[in-house]
Design an enzyme around this catalytic site. Structure first.
Site: not given
Ligand code: COA
Length: 282
Positions: A30, A75, A135, A152, A168, A197
């Protein structure tokens, strides 16, 4: 998986011209579809993944199609590595207009079939990784006009996915809280809940055979799997000026699956349990 030429896109070819997007987990599935679509609409993309070669290959594919792309490695669980990767991205393409937190980890397991480390691993990738992404990028996110978009999942309870659903739900809460906190600085914060998907590592894990694919298909009112372009189209809309009054939205792009709550997945779970019991008896 090359994206359609922008001439055949619903959106105008220069929709994101001059912009820069950071896309975590952009090496495949995705998120790669989103990266390709953003690039096809004029956006420079930085693809961030754990595996540098995979990120660079994805970026090279986009460059070969005429886009501007960079592959970097980190990561998402490692905040210092995320800051370093962000610095690389900013050095090449400048500050971010778009931060897309897409990196995720998933496998099907019941709560009593997953170790504390397994649960923690998924929460660290999906929730803490999303937080780290936002962040680390925040000091370089353009204000006003910046966009944060997270990938999500579900939004409803789903058996065999407690670790993902829990993580999530945190992503959704982070999305809406940030949408409030950053509204006055002109930054929109939204999320997408993809349905099943095709062509993604997640679905390959969750629906590894035709029988399970059939079961998944029956959980979707539109009666089919989606394709990465379905999610990319929603992402294009949400980060574009067409959505300039949209923030704090957790948008299902799932053929109507989310509307049914967790019931279809519960039916699948009952079927799997019955099959398991029958196997043990025979
Ligand atoms: N069922 C139960 N537990 C599992 C599991 C499974 N199918 N797969 C992994 N785990 C557990 C491991 O046993 C380990 O726990 P332990 O140390 O107590 O044994 C823990 O999860 C971490 O596994 P590890 O393989 O060391 O972690 P990793 O950081 O290398 O990989 C994962 C992270 C587990 C999320 C891995 O699936 C991954 O890398 N996924 C990325 C791709 C992906 O999931 N894409 C789909 C996105 S929707």
């Amino acid at each position: 998986m090359t994206q359609p030429h922008p001439a055949s896109s619903t959106f105008r070819p220069d929709l994101l011209a001059g912009k820069h997007a950071l896309i975590t987990g952009g090496g495949s599935g995705i998120n790669l579809g989103i990266a390709q679509s953003f690039a096809a609409h004029g956006c420079a993309v930085t693809i961030l993944g754990r595996n540098l070669e995979k990120a660079q290959n994805a970026a090279a594919g986009i460059s070969a199609d005429g886009g501007r792309a960079l592959g970097v490695s980190a990561d998402v669980r490692d905040f210092a590595a995320m800051q370093a990767a962000v610095a690389q991205a900013v050095e090449v393409h400048g500050d971010f207009d778009i931060v897309l937190a897409g990196a995720a980890g998933n496998f099907p397991a019941p709560v009593d079939g997953i170790s504390p480390n397994g649960f923690k691993t998924v929460v660290e990738i999906d929730l803490i990784g999303t937080y780290h992404t936002i962040k680390a990028a925040a000091p370089h996110l353009k204000t006003p006009g910046g966009n944060v978009l997270s990938i999500s999942a579900y939004g409803v309870p789903v058996p065999m996915q407690a670790h993902v659903v829990a993580a999530k739900a945190g992503v959704d809460a982070l999305t809406q809280t940030l949408a409030i906190e950053w509204g006055l600085r002109g930054v929109r914060v939204n999320a997408i809940i993809p349905g099943p998907i095709d062509g993604t590592e997640g679905m390959a894990r969750l629906a590894p055979d035709e029988k399970t694919r059939g079961q998944f298909t029956r959980t979707v009112p539109l009666g089919r799997f989606g394709v990465p372009q379905d999610i990319a189209n929603a992402a294009l809309f949400l980060v574009s000026d067409a959505a300039s009054y949209v923030t704090g939205v957790i948008l299902p792009v799932d053929g109507g699956q989310n509307m049914l709550g967790g019931a279809p997945q519960y039916q699948m779970y009952l079927g799997m349990q019955a099959a398991e019991q029958a196997k043990q008896k025979s």
